[in-house]
Design a protein around this motif. Structure first.
Motif, PDB file in Angstrom:
ATOM      1  N   ARG A   1     -36.101  34.536 -82.579  1.00  0.00           N
ATOM      2  CA  ARG A   1     -35.768  35.754 -81.818  1.00  0.00           C
ATOM      3  C   ARG A   1     -35.260  36.852 -82.743  1.00  0.00           C
ATOM      4  N   GLU A   2     -34.407  36.495 -83.708  1.00  0.00           N
ATOM      5  CA  GLU A   2     -33.885  37.488 -84.641  1.00  0.00           C
ATOM      6  C   GLU A   2     -35.004  38.101 -85.477  1.00  0.00           C
TER       7      GLU A   2
ATOM      8  N   ARG B   1     -32.385  24.907 -80.965  1.00  0.00           N
ATOM      9  CA  ARG B   1     -31.747  26.137 -80.491  1.00  0.00           C
ATOM     10  C   ARG B   1     -31.581  27.125 -81.647  1.00  0.00           C
TER      11      ARG B   1
ATOM     12  N   GLU C   1     -33.290  30.787 -82.095  1.00  0.00           N
ATOM     13  CA  GLU C   1     -32.470  31.972 -82.351  1.00  0.00           C
ATOM     14  C   GLU C   1     -32.994  32.727 -83.576  1.00  0.00           C
ATOM     15  N   ARG C   2     -33.352  31.981 -84.636  1.00  0.00           N
ATOM     16  CA  ARG C   2     -33.908  32.633 -85.830  1.00  0.00           C
ATOM     17  C   ARG C   2     -35.233  33.317 -85.501  1.00  0.00           C
TER      18      ARG C   2
END
Length: 126
Positions: free
Chosen positions: A57-58, A50, A54-55
């Motif tokens: 997506r960032e 997860r 998230e990284r």
């Protein structure tokens, strides 16, 4: 050359069977899926996955923002260049128009001077 191997076929077969039994014992010694330790490891792997997503997506959002900013800067630069080119062309057109107007005035002045000279010459003949 290596030394002569005194083992026979039965010894090799027994060693192979022992190795297979050791692999099977290692596999059976693994904890069950519903074991709390296995559940904790699975949760930890999920959290890591997860966090990785998230990284990603960032980074993707940052890349998109950078591309958008670069596109805006490029558009602003192109607009400024276009405005400068239009201003240059307008200035050149105005200078050309002024030059043509001055040339017309000069031609008219020469024409008027010739006309006046011709009229003056005609008056002196009478």
């Amino acid at each position: 050359m290596s030394a002569f191997d005194f083992r026979n076929f039965d010894d090799r077969r027994q060693n192979s069977a022992n190795a297979k039994a050791a692999l099977l014992a290692k596999f059976k010694a693994r904890p069950a899926v519903d074991d709390p330790e296995m559940i904790a490891k699975a949760k930890a792997r999920q959290e890591i996955a997860r966090a990785r997503e998230e990284r990603i997506r960032e980074r993707e959002a940052a890349r998109i923002a950078a591309e958008k900013k670069a596109a805006e800067e490029k558009r602003a630069r192109e607009e400024a260049e276009l405005a400068a080119q239009i201003a240059r062309e307008e200035a050149e057109a105005a200078a050309t128009q002024e030059r043509k107007a001055a040339e017309l005035e000069a031609k008219k002045a020469l024409r008027d001077a010739r006309y006046a000279a011709r009229k003056a010459k005609a008056k002196t003949r009478r």
